[in-house]
Write a protein that holds these residues in place. Sequence first.
Motif, PDB file in Angstrom:
ATOM      1  N   ALA A 170     -62.167 -16.515  -8.570  1.00 39.74           N
ATOM      2  CA  ALA A 170     -63.520 -16.679  -8.401  1.00 39.74           C
ATOM      3  C   ALA A 170     -64.188 -15.077  -7.829  1.00 39.74           C
ATOM      4  O   ALA A 170     -65.169 -14.689  -8.279  1.00 39.74           O
ATOM      5  CB  ALA A 170     -64.078 -17.609  -7.536  1.00 39.74           C
ATOM      6  N   GLU A 171     -63.402 -14.732  -7.013  1.00 40.88           N
ATOM      7  CA  GLU A 171     -63.590 -13.435  -6.314  1.00 40.88           C
ATOM      8  C   GLU A 171     -62.348 -12.530  -5.676  1.00 40.88           C
ATOM      9  O   GLU A 171     -61.562 -13.268  -5.384  1.00 40.88           O
ATOM     10  CB  GLU A 171     -64.729 -13.550  -5.109  1.00 40.88           C
ATOM     11  CG  GLU A 171     -64.163 -14.632  -4.075  1.00 40.88           C
ATOM     12  CD  GLU A 171     -65.459 -14.809  -3.280  1.00 40.88           C
ATOM     13  OE1 GLU A 171     -65.304 -15.265  -2.007  1.00 40.88           O
ATOM     14  OE2 GLU A 171     -66.601 -14.658  -3.424  1.00 40.88           O
ATOM     15  N   PRO A 172     -62.584 -11.434  -5.675  1.00 47.06           N
ATOM     16  CA  PRO A 172     -61.272 -10.542  -5.371  1.00 47.06           C
ATOM     17  C   PRO A 172     -60.729 -11.108  -3.865  1.00 47.06           C
ATOM     18  O   PRO A 172     -59.320 -11.038  -3.637  1.00 47.06           O
ATOM     19  CB  PRO A 172     -61.968  -9.134  -5.178  1.00 47.06           C
ATOM     20  CG  PRO A 172     -63.091  -9.131  -5.820  1.00 47.06           C
ATOM     21  CD  PRO A 172     -63.668 -10.524  -5.982  1.00 47.06           C
ATOM     22  N   LYS A 173     -61.279 -11.329  -2.932  1.00 48.56           N
ATOM     23  CA  LYS A 173     -60.944 -11.787  -1.751  1.00 48.56           C
ATOM     24  C   LYS A 173     -60.249 -13.191  -1.693  1.00 48.56           C
ATOM     25  O   LYS A 173     -59.402 -13.625  -0.918  1.00 48.56           O
ATOM     26  CB  LYS A 173     -61.947 -11.957  -0.486  1.00 48.56           C
ATOM     27  CG  LYS A 173     -63.218 -13.186  -0.759  1.00 48.56           C
ATOM     28  CD  LYS A 173     -64.100 -13.156   0.345  1.00 48.56           C
ATOM     29  CE  LYS A 173     -65.050 -14.183   0.129  1.00 48.56           C
ATOM     30  NZ  LYS A 173     -65.968 -14.378   1.356  1.00 48.56           N
ATOM     31  N   GLN A 174     -60.332 -13.883  -2.867  1.00 43.90           N
ATOM     32  CA  GLN A 174     -59.394 -15.081  -3.065  1.00 43.90           C
ATOM     33  C   GLN A 174     -57.977 -15.011  -3.576  1.00 43.90           C
ATOM     34  O   GLN A 174     -57.403 -15.686  -3.085  1.00 43.90           O
ATOM     35  CB  GLN A 174     -60.354 -15.934  -4.249  1.00 43.90           C
ATOM     36  CG  GLN A 174     -59.675 -17.597  -4.467  1.00 43.90           C
ATOM     37  CD  GLN A 174     -60.343 -18.072  -5.505  1.00 43.90           C
ATOM     38  OE1 GLN A 174     -60.758 -17.491  -6.505  1.00 43.90           O
ATOM     39  NE2 GLN A 174     -60.156 -19.451  -5.639  1.00 43.90           N
ATOM     40  N   ALA A 175     -57.843 -13.775  -4.066  1.00 43.49           N
ATOM     41  CA  ALA A 175     -56.499 -13.437  -4.214  1.00 43.49           C
ATOM     42  C   ALA A 175     -55.481 -12.852  -3.291  1.00 43.49           C
ATOM     43  O   ALA A 175     -56.244 -12.108  -2.365  1.00 43.49           O
ATOM     44  CB  ALA A 175     -56.306 -12.492  -5.636  1.00 43.49           C
TER      45      ALA A 175
END
Length: 376
Positions: A170-175
Amino acid sequence: MTILILGSLSRSLLNFRGPLIERLVAAGHTVITAAAHDEDSDEVTQALAQWGVAHHSIPLARGGLNPLADLRTFRAFRRLIRQTRPDGVLAYTAKPVIYGGLATRALSNVRFFPMITGVGYAFTSGVGLKRRAVRRVLTHLYRRALRHAERVIFQNPDDQALFTSLGLVAEPKQAARVNGSGVDRDAFPPQPLPPEPVFLMIARLVADKGVREYVDAARRVRAVHPEARFRLVGDVDPNPSGISQRELDAWIREGCIEYVGPLANVQPELARCRYYVLPSYREGTPRSVLEAMATGRPVITTDVPGCRETVEHGVNGLLVARQDAQALAGAMEALLALPTADAQAMADEGLAMVKARFDVDKVNDQMMEILELSSG
C-alpha cells in the motif's frame, strides 16, 4: 505475546524458522506453528513440543491452484486463528501468506506480518498462457491478502520493487527488508576445501531452479574434464515447472550427474563438495547458497534477484546469466582452473560476507524489531 507462524512444509519450520522460534520462546513469547500435513509432521510436532511450541497440521497443497483444496486451506487457517487468538501472525511462502492473510482480515487486533521469501513460478519471467493466468490470479489474491498487513517483509530489493510496482504494497513504510532467513553458523561451520573437483547443487527439482542448465553444463564440462563430478540433492516437486521422474532417471542413466535424492541434513554434502552451484531463475535469498558460503565454498549463481545479493563476482564466486548453460559451464571451468590458494580466498570472502550480513542472529535481530517484540 502469542505469535502464530504459518508455513508450507512442516520441516521448514525447523530448517528455516527454528532459530527464530527458539528466540521467541526464550524471550517469553508463546509460539504456535502450522504447516501442511506431510510425512515430516509427526517428527516436527515432537521436536517443536520440546521447545514448548504447539504445532498444527493444515490441509495445504503446495502445487497448483485448486479452488476446493485452497478453500479448505483458507478455512483451516481461519479456524486456527479464531481458536488460538494470536496477537500476531507471521506467514511465509505463497499460500500461507495469501490464505493466512485473508483469514486474518475479519479478525480485529490480530497483526499480520507476511514474509515474501521468493515470488515463485508465477512471477518468474517466462512465457506461456498457464504462467500468465496463474500470475493474474495470484496478483489479485496477494492484493487482497496484503492490504491490511502491518508490515510486508521482503528478502531482496527486487521482490520489494515488483510488489510495489504491482500495487501489492500500500505504501513504502509498509515494506521492510531482511537479509534472507539467515544461516546458523554453528550448524554450518567452515570445512576444509577438499581437493577433489566436486560440484554440488541443492534445490527442489523444478526448471526455475536451473536444474536443466546444471545438468547441461555438467555434460559439457565432463567432456573436457572427465574427472569433475556433479552431485544433485533435492526431490521431485509438484510445481508446474517440476522435473519429471522420467527425465531425472534419464540423467542418472546417462551418468552426467550423481543424484543423491532429498536430504534432511545437507551439511555433509556441502563439506564433501569443492564448489557450490545454484543457477536459479529467481530467489528470495537462497538459503543453500548461504549455507555453502558458511561452509567455505566458492559459489556460482545467476545474476538474478535474490541470488545476486549473495555473490560479488570474482570475489566470493561467479555470477552468470540465467538460462545459459554454456556460460555456466564456462564458469565451472574457470573455477576448475583456479589455483587452490585463489579458490580458498573466494571461500574466505564468502564466509566473511555471511558473518557480516547473513548470520541468523543478526537476521533475527531484524525480525524481532520488525515484529516489535521484546527479546526478553
